[in-house]
Motif scaffolding. Structure first.
Motif, mmCIF file in Angstrom:
data_model
loop_
_atom_site.group_PDB
_atom_site.id
_atom_site.type_symbol
_atom_site.label_atom_id
_atom_site.label_comp_id
_atom_site.label_asym_id
_atom_site.label_seq_id
_atom_site.Cartn_x
_atom_site.Cartn_y
_atom_site.Cartn_z
ATOM 1 N N ALA A 9 31.312 -22.466 15.879
ATOM 2 C CA ALA A 9 30.298 -22.143 14.878
ATOM 3 C C ALA A 9 28.912 -22.367 15.473
ATOM 4 N N LYS A 10 28.043 -21.402 15.307
ATOM 5 C CA LYS A 10 26.639 -21.448 15.731
ATOM 6 C C LYS A 10 26.437 -21.509 17.236
ATOM 7 N N HIS A 42 29.982 -14.488 9.354
ATOM 8 C CA HIS A 42 30.957 -15.493 8.906
ATOM 9 C C HIS A 42 31.493 -16.282 10.101
ATOM 10 N N TYR A 43 31.885 -15.554 11.156
ATOM 11 C CA TYR A 43 32.385 -16.227 12.362
ATOM 12 C C TYR A 43 31.302 -17.125 12.950
ATOM 13 N N GLU A 45 28.642 -18.488 11.517
ATOM 14 C CA GLU A 45 28.209 -19.621 10.702
ATOM 15 C C GLU A 45 29.321 -20.658 10.503
ATOM 16 N N HIS A 46 30.569 -20.196 10.380
ATOM 17 C CA HIS A 46 31.662 -21.132 10.058
ATOM 18 C C HIS A 46 32.680 -21.296 11.189
ATOM 19 N N GLY A 47 32.602 -20.448 12.203
ATOM 20 C CA GLY A 47 33.596 -20.498 13.278
ATOM 21 C C GLY A 47 34.853 -19.714 12.949
#
Ligand SMILES: [Zn+2]
Ligand SMILES: [Zn+2]
Length: 351
Positions: A9-10, A42-43, A45-47
């Motif tokens: 994430a990020k 989505h990927y 920000e949240h992994g």
């Protein structure tokens, strides 16, 4: 080749990766421009994206314009040097769904830039990406790379509007003013829906909706919301497109659709089940239907834009260089500022 790899994430870094293998029936594409989608965010920000959890670092991206760099032996339908966009969802072509013209329901789909498969399938935030020849769709010479890379999200909207049936003359509400919601509103308008109203809690998105031709924009958190709706649509809207992926918006859709009307679910609502007002659905005979990506609508999407039936340009808010892929993701995630953010992958100036 260089690729923007999602590690967690990020955390996206542009790094060297090996060139994808050119298997039989496949073509190798040199990516020019790629857009950032809600699922990429989505990927980032949240992994993960809802239930899709990547088992290794991978390359995001599935909306793009590219040049054909190489084709496997025997591929005739696509020529080296052609400028194309691609349907990023590769269906099997042989199952009952594929044969029935519903390839988006194929159980063996391989989606670029997605962890729907294990291991995840690398995508288009890379200098080179491999797709099957029939995934390619030629772009007309006067369609620029930015628009070419928007054919994929436009195809999502086009499919969703087709799922609703004929929209001509229908009162339409679109819940959610992200790129997909705006594209649905524009498409419904192009196909003759009136009025077309968009709802979003973000003021800048309501302003954009009016700018791109919506007849009204509503704030679902406003106190007089129900009155406003009654004024516009009386008994309710004929069709509500749920493009926000927000649970309250879905619940509200059942109050806003008229008896006998249709709700089309496009937004992704997280991983947990959502309670539904099943009695309303029953006693008002509401049609609640899903819309998943697209079928075979890419050529139609390209034709509509090339013929200027619809102008997608106002949705493209920023283009960043490849080296700044991480920053591009951050900008795309700012819902007050960004609509469609794209990454300039090739060094060559975009046409
Ligand atoms: Zn997309
Ligand atoms: Zn299939």
């Amino acid at each position: 080749m260089n690729a923007a790899v999602l590690h967690a994430a990020k955390t996206i870094t542009v790094e060297a990766r090996s060139v994808p293998e050119l298997k039989p029936g496949m073509v190798l594409l040199r990516v020019r421009r790629a857009g950032i989608c809600g699922s990429d965010l989505h990927y980032f920000e949240h992994g993960h994206c809802a239930a899709f959890v990547p088992t290794r670092p991978f390359i995001l991206g599935h909306e793009f314009t590219a040049d054909v760099a190489a084709v496997a032996d025997g591929v005739e339908s696509v020529k080296v040097g052609a400028r194309v966009t691609a349907n990023p969802a590769r269906s099997c072509g042989f199952c009952g769904y594929c044969k029935a013209g519903r390839p988006n329901l194929c159980r063996n789909i391989i989606m670029l830039g997605s962890a729907s498969t294990t291991p995840p399938t690398d995508g288009a935030f890379a200098e080179l990406v491999a797709v099957r020849a029939d995934q390619c769709h030629a772009l007309p010479p006067d369609m620029d790379d930015g628009l070419g890379a928007m054919m994929e999200p436009f195809a999502v909207a086009l499919h969703a509007v087709k799922r609703a049936g004929a929209v001509s003359g229908k009162r339409v509400l679109v819940a959610g003013g992200g790129p997909i919601g705006l594209l649905v509103a524009m498409t419904a308008r192009t196909f003759g829906a009136a009025p077309v109203v968009l709802s979003d809690i973000v003021a800048s998105r309501r302003e954009t909706a009016l700018r791109i031709g919506a007849d009204g924009a509503l704030d679902p958190s406003a106190r007089n919301w129900a009155e406003q709706v009654r004024e516009i649509a009386g008994d309710g809207f004929d069709i509500v497109f749920e493009a926000s992926g927000a649970r309250p918006a879905l619940r509200q859709a059942f109050d806003l659709v008229r008896p006998g009307g249709t709700i089309v679910q496009i937004g992704t609502l997280g991983t947990e089940d959502v309670p539904l007002p099943a009695n309303l659905l029953m006693n008002r005979e509401i049609h609640y239907i899903g819309s998943m990506r697209y079928g075979d609508v890419f050529d139609e999407a390209i034709r509509l834009v090339a013929a200027q039936r619809i102008d997608l340009r106002p949705l493209l808010t920023a283009v960043l260089p490849f080296a700044d892929a991480g920053e591009a993701m951050r900008q795309a995630g700012d819902k007050n500022q960004a609509l469609k953010v794209q990454i300039q992958i090739s060094k060559e100036e975009s046409k």
